[in-house]
Design an enzyme around this catalytic site. Structure first.
Site, PDB file in Angstrom:
ATOM      1  CG  HIS A   1      -1.905  -1.077   1.294  1.00 54.53           C
ATOM      2  ND1 HIS A   1      -2.057  -1.866   2.420  1.00 54.53           N
ATOM      3  CD2 HIS A   1      -2.794  -1.543   0.392  1.00 54.53           C
ATOM      4  CE1 HIS A   1      -3.016  -2.751   2.213  1.00 54.53           C
ATOM      5  NE2 HIS A   1      -3.473  -2.584   0.979  1.00 54.53           N
TER       6      HIS A   1
ATOM      7  CE  LYS B   1     -12.483  -8.001   3.994  1.00 55.25           C
ATOM      8  NZ  LYS B   1     -11.237  -7.472   3.436  1.00 55.25           N
TER       9      LYS B   1
ATOM     10  NE  ARG C   1      -2.540  -8.027  -3.758  1.00 55.95           N
ATOM     11  CZ  ARG C   1      -2.974  -8.944  -2.924  1.00 55.95           C
ATOM     12  NH1 ARG C   1      -2.141  -9.557  -2.135  1.00 55.95           N
ATOM     13  NH2 ARG C   1      -4.244  -9.256  -2.853  1.00 55.95           N
TER      14      ARG C   1
ATOM     15  CB  SER D   1      -4.405  -6.526   4.714  1.00 57.08           C
ATOM     16  OG  SER D   1      -3.982  -5.253   4.290  1.00 57.08           O
TER      17      SER D   1
END
Length: 164
Positions: free
Chosen positions: A26, A50, A99, A136
């Protein structure tokens, strides 16, 4: 709907995510985008779907500390539709990192929705190869098993803010 132009007026990009936690990947996206924009707003989302690893306040402070010497990075809490938050913070573009191919496909669809809903363009930056394996989720998993994940976090980040 008229599309916003990143080249007119002040160029403000919004980089939005849950950032739970904010990783070296990030950080790399933000630092590499700084030459392209006058300001980058890191908008931290509280994802109610979440169970958070870090509290929203800790995530905000963590990212602020990472960029404490960079006045062109602003960190805010984000609650609401992406295009509405972008309008509130004065963003002319959305900044996203990619990514892998799955990220690209998802980001392509979201970029089109955001352009249609809010007339805002999305700028994609590919993650540097040395950070492409970092997520993460991986960092949270390592911490849950009491493993050192500091190499995946920004250098000098306040590790004391990890967790709740």
């Amino acid at each position: 709907m008229k599309t916003s132009q990143c080249i007119n007026g002040k160029r403000v990009a919004m980089f939005q995510g849950s950032f739970d936690p904010f990783t070296r990947g990030h950080e790399s996206i933000v630092r590499r985008a700084l030459p392209l924009f006058d300001e980058i707003v890191v908008a931290v989302v509280s994802n109610i779907a979440k169970k958070p690893f870090m509290s929203l306040d800790n995530r905000l402070e963590f990212i602020k500390q990472v960029f404490k010497d960079e006045p062109r990075v602003r960190v805010v809490a984000s609650d609401g539709l992406t295009v509405d938050v972008a309008r509130e913070v004065g963003a002319t573009c959305l900044l996203r990192g990619v990514r892998m191919i799955q990220d690209f496909e998802n980001e392509m669809h979201m970029a089109e929705i955001n352009r249609r809903l809010g007339g805002i363009e999305t700028v994609l930056l590919y993650t540097l190869p040395e950070f492409s394996h970092i997520s993460s989720t991986i960092v949270r998993e390592l911490y849950n098993y009491h493993q050192d994940a500091s190499e995946y976090l920004p250098e000098g980040a306040p590790l004391s803010l990890l967790g709740k």
